[in-house]
Structures are given as structure tokens and as C-alpha cells.
Write an enzyme that holds these catalytic residues in place. Structure first.
Site, PDB file in Angstrom:
ATOM      1  CG  HIS A 144      14.960  16.915  38.602  1.00  0.00           C
ATOM      2  ND1 HIS A 144      13.820  17.684  38.571  1.00  0.00           N
ATOM      3  CD2 HIS A 144      15.870  17.643  39.300  1.00  0.00           C
ATOM      4  CE1 HIS A 144      14.039  18.826  39.213  1.00  0.00           C
ATOM      5  NE2 HIS A 144      15.281  18.831  39.662  1.00  0.00           N
ATOM      6  CD  GLU A 168      13.999  21.451  42.171  1.00  0.00           C
ATOM      7  OE1 GLU A 168      15.009  20.784  41.872  1.00  0.00           O
ATOM      8  OE2 GLU A 168      13.423  22.219  41.369  1.00  0.00           O
TER       9      GLU A 168
HETATM   10 CO    CO Z   1      16.268  20.537  40.302  1.00  0.00          CO
END
Ligand code: CO
Length: 146
Positions: A8, A137
Site C-alpha cells: 500500500h 513500512e
Molecule cells: Co501503512
């Protein structure tokens, strides 16, 4: 390091409710998940699926991130970017602890210990100054997902 799928793109927003309208009406998103609080991270999140060539969700999402009261990092980001903006990229890896060891072995700063993220698997963040300016991330691929 074995690079996995782009899971994402994190987008900070002052209002998930307004961002949902934008992704639905302007971007044509048809698969927008129910927003939920992630109190451990001090955020409310909402996932927007992007479609593949067949129109079905292709697994890559936009993660809308709105700060909960008391959040400092996203609140600070929104002070600099009042309309919101691109906040982080999230890549999947098969083994979160192996990935952490490999990044640390290359001198990259891991921000905190691996913890449960918005998809229910372990995640950690890497300092943007060690990552070409991109807050990154790293997320363990959900079991049984592929
Ligand atoms: Co995230």
C-alpha cells in the site's frame, strides 16, 4: 533483502470521510473498506483497493491515515501539509525479523520493534533519511494470502 509486493501507499489526510468522497467520486474507487481505529499507532485508517486489469482488486491499496487525538507524527505531518499528502510506502516481505536484521546490517534505522499493523501482521518503519527520503513500512505478508 527479498523485495515483495507493494502492499500500500500511505496517504495522510485531515479527514478520512472527505478522502473517501474524493477516492470514490474523483478517482472512481469502487472497493473502499470500512475505516477503523488503530489505537496502538494513534491513527484511524481506511483502505481503498485499486483494481487490476480485470477490474477486481489487485491487492495494492491506498491506506488513508488520519491522526487520533494525541498522535504527534501524523499531526506534525499535517501541520506541514494541511491538505494531507503521500506519507509512506509499504512493501511486503516473507519474514519480518529477517528483513529487520538485513536492513540493520546495512545501517538503516528501524523505528521501534516490529508490531502488529493495520493488516494484522507484523510491521516496522524505516527512517526516511536512510531510505532516499521515503518513509518505508515493511510488512510481513499475511499467511495464506498468496
Ligand atoms: Co501503512
Amino acid at each position: 533483502m527479498k523485495l515483495g509486493r507493494l502492499n500500500h501507499i500511505g496517504v495522510a489526510t485531515p479527514s478520512i470521510a472527505e478522502s473517501i468522497i474524493f477516492y470514490r467520486d474523483v478517482m472512481g474507487a469502487t472497493h473502499i473498506h470500512e475505516p477503523f481505529d488503530l489505537p496502538e499507532q494513534g491513527v484511524k485508517v481506511c483502505f481503498v483497493d485499486t483494481p487490476g486489469a480485470d477490474g477486481a482488486p489487485n491487492g495494492t491499496q491506498i491506506e488513508l491515515v488520519e491522526p487520533l487525538p494525541g498522535n504527534t507524527s501524523i499531526t506534525g505531518f499535517l501541520e506541514k501539509n494541511p491538505a494531507g499528502g503521500q506519507h509512506h510506502l509499504c512493501y511486503e516481505v516473507p519474514d519480518i525479523h529477517a528483513a529487520k536484521a538485513e536492513f540493520e546490517g546495512q545501517g538503516k534505522r528501524v523505528l521501534g520493534e516490529p508490531r502488529i499493523g493495520a493488516h494484522g501482521t507484523l510491521i516496522f518503519f524505516l527512517h526516511p533519511k536512510d531510505m532516499g527520503g521515503v518513509l518505508t513500512e515493511i510488512m510481513e505478508t499475511p499467511k495464506g494470502d498468496h
